[in-house]
Design a protein around this motif. Structure first.
Motif, short mmCIF file in Angstrom:
data_model
loop_
_atom_site.label_atom_id
_atom_site.label_comp_id
_atom_site.label_asym_id
_atom_site.label_seq_id
_atom_site.Cartn_x
_atom_site.Cartn_y
_atom_site.Cartn_z
N SER A 59 41.15 39.64 50.68
CA SER A 59 42.19 40.47 49.90
C SER A 59 42.43 40.02 48.65
N ALA B 183 39.66 40.30 45.94
CA ALA B 183 39.23 41.41 45.58
C ALA B 183 40.57 42.00 44.73
N THR B 184 41.67 41.53 44.97
CA THR B 184 42.83 42.30 44.27
C THR B 184 43.16 41.33 43.00
N PHE C 28 42.27 42.45 39.52
CA PHE C 28 43.02 43.68 39.10
C PHE C 28 44.52 43.14 38.91
N VAL C 29 45.18 42.25 39.50
CA VAL C 29 46.42 41.85 39.07
C VAL C 29 46.34 41.38 37.75
N GLY D 91 43.33 35.94 36.54
CA GLY D 91 42.91 36.61 37.58
C GLY D 91 41.53 36.20 38.26
N ALA E 38 40.34 34.69 41.82
CA ALA E 38 39.43 35.41 42.64
C ALA E 38 38.35 34.64 43.05
#
Length: 221
Positions: free
Chosen positions: A133, A136-137, A140-141, A182, A186
């Motif tokens: 998670s 993956a996120t 985008f954050v 980000g 990630a």
């Protein structure tokens, strides 16, 4: 001597010019990074212990008795992945007065081994969803922080009434830092997730083979 020119794309300037939302995104990425690295390091240590115990399966079968084999395996298997299979298998067969004891010997062995494999699977795969998670996120954050930073910069320019490229390039360039942050969060999470999945597939394949051998042992006695 003239003083050095101030860097228009510094993190300090972005933080100084940012608002509460931009700061919240930065703190969120920091928290995600800390959680991710804590899990990566702890999971790496746990995986190393599991893989170190895999060789004890051969020592289990080389033991003179079942009790000796279980003792050897329990001592080596500090994560409790392999040892519960023979331990609970022997205990279940001795519990003839229970409801499960009314089942045939073959069914008892299959039931208890399947149960312990499920528990061991949960143990070795625990927390990987969190790591996936974050991987993956996090981009985008970071992208959210960039978009909000650009919007904030353009809003400030529009209120000034004069559009100058240096007034736009600085805040926009600083906002792009959040996208970079980000990705920094990630990329290690994704790489670690793939590596742990690879080790888990090997472990679960060995566990399945061990369960088949135990089934043959318990049902063939």
């Amino acid at each position: 001597m003239a003083p050095p020119a101030e860097n228009p794309f510094s993190i300090a300037r972005y933080w100084e010019q940012g608002d509460a939302i931009g700061h919240a995104v930065a703190w969120l990425l920091l928290a995600m990074s800390l959680v991710s690295w804590f899990f990566i390091l702890s999971k790496a240590y746990s995986t190393w212990r599991v893989r170190s115990a895999a060789g004890a399966v051969d020592a289990f079968w080389a033991a003179p008795t079942l009790d000796d084999g279980i003792a050897l395996l329990s001592h080596a298997d500090r994560e409790g992945v392999y040892a519960p299979l023979p331990t609970h298998g022997r205990a279940q067969l001795a519990a003839a007065s229970t409801l499960a004891g009314e089942m045939s010997r073959d069914e008892q062995v299959i039931r208890i081994l399947r149960q312990q494999i499920t528990r061991s699977t949960h143990r070795v795969e625990g927390g990987l969803t969190l790591l996936a998670s974050i991987g993956a996120t996090a981009p985008f954050v970071g992208l959210l922080g960039t978009v909000w930073g650009i919007y904030h910069a353009l809003a400030n320019v529009s209120t000034s009434g004069a559009v100058q490229i240096d007034k736009v390039a600085g805040p926009v360039g600083e906002a792009l830092i959040m996208t970079g942050f980000g990705l920094v969060v990630a990329i290690p999470a994704v790489l670690a997730y793939n590596a742990f999945n690879r080790f888990n597939r090997v472990t679960l394949a060995e566990l399945d083979g061990f369960a088949h051998d135990l089934h043959s042992y318990f049902t063939g006695k």
